[in-house]
Scaffold this active site. Structure first.
Site, PDB file in Angstrom:
ATOM      1  N   ASP A 108       0.759  -1.388  -0.026  1.00  0.00           N
ATOM      2  CA  ASP A 108      -0.091   0.025   0.004  1.00  0.00           C
ATOM      3  C   ASP A 108       0.966   1.332  -0.138  1.00  0.00           C
ATOM      4  O   ASP A 108       0.312   2.239   0.410  1.00  0.00           O
ATOM      5  CB  ASP A 108      -0.940   0.068   1.335  1.00  0.00           C
ATOM      6  CG  ASP A 108      -0.313  -0.295   2.515  1.00  0.00           C
ATOM      7  OD1 ASP A 108       1.001  -0.523   2.304  1.00  0.00           O
ATOM      8  OD2 ASP A 108      -0.773  -0.603   3.595  1.00  0.00           O
ATOM      9  N   LYS A 159       5.615   3.086  17.245  1.00  0.00           N
ATOM     10  CA  LYS A 159       4.700   4.106  17.469  1.00  0.00           C
ATOM     11  C   LYS A 159       5.142   4.773  18.896  1.00  0.00           C
ATOM     12  O   LYS A 159       4.397   4.626  20.014  1.00  0.00           O
ATOM     13  CB  LYS A 159       3.546   3.541  17.546  1.00  0.00           C
ATOM     14  CG  LYS A 159       2.955   2.849  16.382  1.00  0.00           C
ATOM     15  CD  LYS A 159       1.671   2.523  16.202  1.00  0.00           C
ATOM     16  CE  LYS A 159       1.265   1.962  14.817  1.00  0.00           C
ATOM     17  NZ  LYS A 159       0.587   0.861  14.503  1.00  0.00           N
ATOM     18  N   ASP A 219       1.813   6.223   2.003  1.00  0.00           N
ATOM     19  CA  ASP A 219       1.249   5.148   2.766  1.00  0.00           C
ATOM     20  C   ASP A 219      -0.416   5.342   2.264  1.00  0.00           C
ATOM     21  O   ASP A 219      -0.966   6.322   2.788  1.00  0.00           O
ATOM     22  CB  ASP A 219       1.399   4.897   3.960  1.00  0.00           C
ATOM     23  CG  ASP A 219       0.533   3.631   4.559  1.00  0.00           C
ATOM     24  OD1 ASP A 219      -0.509   3.288   3.847  1.00  0.00           O
ATOM     25  OD2 ASP A 219       0.964   3.629   5.647  1.00  0.00           O
TER      26      ASP A 219
END
Ligand code: GTP
Length: 340
Positions: A108, A159, A219
């Site tokens: 993606d 993250k 993305d």
């Protein structure tokens, strides 16, 4: 030159719903062509002649469209998972097709990363695994990669919270791997690159490198980013090797498009076959209009992507949006993003 690449086509792309309800994310149209065709053209431009599609969600939709790849000048193989194996597990599942050094791409992302230069870096460092790195302002929703001078990876931070941010370089979802690393991936189990294989290779002291690049990277994970990708391609912010001769400021339309003489169209605009633009309609690019669409009298469109078969009512004003036909009832649904 790399000869093989694995393309990861996994999750449902939950953040892209309702676009991906019955369509795997890599099949959604970008400039009216399935996203994966752009990826294959990109790989081809770097001399990759064979791609293995590691599939777990709606594999038939992809296999029936791409077949053995003959129409795309690429030898295609498929490694289909009975249940999702995760990013690294999916590549392990493709092992029978792999020979020598290969690339892995998230299914993606759109990038103009120079794979040949990355391979040169990988070889010069004697790396077992090289991870492409792109710089983002806010890395908090990404996998951050800390490197030493020379590029060797020191640490991965998934993250990070804002106070944990030590680097703005994130994993771009493109890897070059030596086949030896596959022995560290368990067979037929769910295993990820980010939280599994790469940290494990670091523990083992294997040479893992980060390759920073400054080119285009996107993305396509949300509807807004998907719109941005279409607009960036239309405005030549980045080029697709699938459509290298796209008219940059003009209007590219299929021969059977019918445009009323009083309609005004300012590019960049792409219009698919069988579409009709009615009297007084106003289209201000960047705009993509799919096949068999109808733009009603006096309607206006600006910075928009319309999928196949969409009908825009006379007099409507649409800006900064996506329009498709909903799964239920075939009605148009508009996903809009406010003013630019
Ligand atoms: P989705 O939105 O669920 O597609 O994934 P994501 O964008 O949150 O990305 P993630 O980091 O989970 O995955 C990176 C790439 O690997 C994406 O192209 C995913 O579609 C793909 N992927 C993730 N899990 C699997 C899996 O179990 N099998 C396969 N074949 N691909 C996977």
């Amino acid at each position: 030159m790399l000869s093989q690449a694995v393309i990861l086509v996994g999750g449902q792309g939950t953040r892209l719903r309702p676009l991906t309800y019955r369509l795997p994310k890599p099949m959604i149209p970008v400039l009216n062509r399935p996203f994966l065709e752009h990826t294959l053209a990109y790989l081809k431009s770097h001399g990759v002649g064979s791609a293995i599609l590691a599939l777990s969600y709606l594999p038939e939709a992809i296999q029936s469209h791409l077949g053995n790849g003959a129409n795309h000048n690429m030898a295609l193989s498929y490694a289909v998972e009975a249940s999702p194996l995760g990013t690294a597990g999916a590549v392990k599942n493709a092992e029978p097709y792999l020979e020598g050094t290969f690339a892995v791409l998230n299914g993606d992302i759109f990038t103009d990363l120079n794979l040949d230069a990355m391979l040169g870096f990988h070889r010069s460092r004697g790396a077992e695994a090289t991870i492409a790195l792109t710089r983002v302002d806010d890395p908090c929703s990404f996998g951050v990669v800390e490197t030493e001078e020379g590029g060797r990876v020191r640490r991965f931070v998934e993250k990070p919270s804002p106070d944990q941010v030590t680097s703005h370089w994130i994993n771009a979802g493109v890897y070059i791997l030596e086949p030896e690393v596959l022995r560290h991936i368990p067979q037929a189990s769910h295993y990820m690159f980010e939280r599994g294989l790469f940290p494990r290779l670091l523990e083992l002291g294997e040479p893992v490198y980060g390759y920073p690049f400054s080119g285009y990277w996107l993305d396509m994970g949300t509807p807004e980013k998907y719109l941005n990708l279409n607009c960036d391609l239309l405005s030549a912010k980045v080029i697709s090797h699938l459509i290298p001769d796209l008219s940059r400021d003009g209007v590219s339309c299929a021969a059977d498009t019918v445009i009323h003489p009083s309609a005004s169209i300012s590019g960049p605009v792409v219009i698919g076959g069988g579409s009709r633009i009615d009297r007084g309609a106003r289209i201000t690019g960047p705009v993509v209009i799919g096949a068999d669409c109808r733009i009603g009298e006096g309607a206006s469109l600006e910075r928009a992507v319309l999928w196949t078969g969409v009908s825009i009512e006379a007099g409507s004003r649409l800006k900064q949006c996506l329009v498709n036909r909903s799964e239920t009832g075939g009605k148009e649904q508009v996903i809009s993003f406010g003013q630019p």
